[in-house]
Design a protein around this motif. Structure first.
Motif, short mmCIF file in Angstrom:
data_model
loop_
_atom_site.label_atom_id
_atom_site.label_comp_id
_atom_site.label_asym_id
_atom_site.label_seq_id
_atom_site.Cartn_x
_atom_site.Cartn_y
_atom_site.Cartn_z
N ALA A 30 0.85 -1.20 0.00
CA ALA A 30 0.00 0.00 0.00
C ALA A 30 0.88 1.25 0.00
CB ALA A 30 -0.93 0.00 1.21
N THR A 31 1.95 1.22 0.78
CA THR A 31 2.83 2.40 0.81
C THR A 31 3.49 2.59 -0.56
OG1 THR A 31 4.77 1.18 1.59
CG2 THR A 31 3.34 2.13 3.28
N ALA A 32 3.64 1.50 -1.31
CA ALA A 32 4.25 1.60 -2.64
C ALA A 32 3.21 1.84 -3.73
CB ALA A 32 5.04 0.33 -2.94
N GLY A 33 1.96 2.08 -3.32
CA GLY A 33 0.95 2.53 -4.27
C GLY A 33 0.08 1.46 -4.90
N GLU B 101 -3.72 2.06 -5.09
CA GLU B 101 -4.18 3.24 -5.82
C GLU B 101 -4.76 2.81 -7.16
OE1 GLU B 101 -3.92 6.32 -4.22
OE2 GLU B 101 -3.41 4.81 -2.70
N ASN B 102 -4.34 1.64 -7.61
CA ASN B 102 -4.84 1.09 -8.88
C ASN B 102 -6.24 0.50 -8.65
OD1 ASN B 102 -5.42 -0.42 -11.16
ND2 ASN B 102 -3.33 -1.21 -11.37
N GLU C 119 -6.90 -3.27 -8.11
CA GLU C 119 -6.37 -4.00 -6.95
C GLU C 119 -7.27 -3.85 -5.74
OE1 GLU C 119 -3.84 -5.96 -6.99
OE2 GLU C 119 -2.70 -5.37 -8.78
N HIS C 120 -7.43 -4.93 -5.00
CA HIS C 120 -8.31 -4.92 -3.82
C HIS C 120 -7.61 -5.63 -2.66
CE1 HIS C 120 -10.83 -4.40 -7.34
NE2 HIS C 120 -11.73 -3.84 -6.57
N PRO C 121 -7.43 -4.95 -1.53
CA PRO C 121 -6.76 -5.60 -0.40
C PRO C 121 -7.67 -6.60 0.32
CG PRO C 121 -7.43 -3.37 0.18
CD PRO C 121 -7.78 -3.55 -1.26
N PRO D 255 1.37 9.94 -7.26
CA PRO D 255 0.19 9.28 -7.85
C PRO D 255 0.33 9.09 -9.36
CG PRO D 255 -0.30 11.55 -7.26
CD PRO D 255 1.09 11.28 -6.78
N TYR D 256 -0.23 7.96 -9.83
CA TYR D 256 -0.31 7.73 -11.28
C TYR D 256 -1.73 8.10 -11.69
CZ TYR D 256 -0.49 5.27 -15.76
OH TYR D 256 -0.64 4.97 -17.08
#
Ligand code: ISJ
Length: 255
Positions: free
Chosen positions: A70-73, A76-77, A80-82, A95-96
């Motif tokens: 998460a810290t590596a982003g 944000e995509n 992706e779902h945690p 941010p991308y």
């Protein structure tokens, strides 16, 4: 070929191409997990007595990996779902600009609990050998790969639903307004595609999981993961769950 980036030129064809590529990822991740036996202590709360953490070793590895990623982003995509979304740390990277393809209600859909239960209780016993070789951390790391690949594929249903909706809003809107799940399920189901998917993943499992030898001797059908289990995985869980995501997404599509 790289995973197709969902963009404003999203088509049913590009979405299906991505699903086909993701089949490879899923099958390879199962093959990797099948190197290890069941290793049940990795799943038992009583085994891992990690100070300050209550849960199994798998939960520990997944939670910690997700926090790091998460810290590596990673999350944000929107693809992706945690598995442990509560209290995830914020991304620390620039941010991308992901193209805004999905309706904003998509963020409220996460069926990872169902995926986790299916993977641990139903799928795992079908494709790993009984036994214990002590490789619990590596086993759990392999499980994480499998879980992430399954989750990404199943939640890709959001993109499938978006593209189907855009192609025929006049068909979907009445069913969405009526909150008619059965009608939505009928509209988005293509049985012929599902049959093809099951056949293709079975064949991929045969090809990816075969023993390779240089001699002429044929080693016989000794696959690293039983191809019929992969077909069952798709028919019984992956495709029904993808369709569940599609229905959930469509129900919110006009909010
Ligand atoms: C994903 C699609 O929607 C449905 C779900 C499928 C799947 O999860 O693979 C396959 C066919 C459809 O019934 C699709 O049409 O490609």
């Amino acid at each position: 070929m790289a995973c197709a980036e969902p963009n404003s030129e999203l088509t049913l064809h590009s979405v299906r191409e991505s699903l086909i590529r993701q089949e490879d990822t899923i099958i390879f991740s199962l093959i990797e997990r099948a190197k290890y036996p069941r290793n049940s202590p990795a799943y038992e709360q009583s085994y891992a007595s990690i100070p300050g953490f209550s849960g199994s070793l798998l939960q520990y590895i997944v939670k910690q990996s997700e926090a790091l990623q998460a810290t590596a982003g990673r999350y944000e995509n929107p693809e992706e779902h945690p598995f442990f979304p509560d209290n995830l740390p914020r991304s620390l990277v620039p941010p991308y600009n992901y193209p805004p393809v999905l309706h904003h209600a998509a963020t409220s859909i996460n069926i990872n609990k169902i995926i986790w239960d299916m993977y641990l209780n139903q799928l795992l016993p079908l494709f790993v050998a009984d036994g214990d070789d002590g490789n619990y951390a590596s086993t759990a790391a392999s499980d994480l790969e499998c879980l992430q690949a399954l989750s990404r594929r199943i939640h890709y249903g959001k993109y499938v639903a978006e593209v189907k909706f855009r192609d025929a809003p006049q068909d979907y809107e009445p069913a969405i307004r009526a909150k008619d799940r059965d009608a939505l399920m009928k509209l988005l189901t293509f049985e012929n595609v599902e049959e093809l998917v099951k056949k293709r993943v079975e064949k991929k499992a045969m090809i990816f999981g075969q023993e390779v030898s240089l001699g002429n001797g044929h080693k016989g059908a000794n696959y690293k993961v039983d191809p019929s289990v992969v077909s069952k995985l798709y028919g019984d869980w992956i495709m029904p769950f993808t369709k569940l995501v599609q229905v959930e997404y469509l129900l919110r599509r006009l909010d």
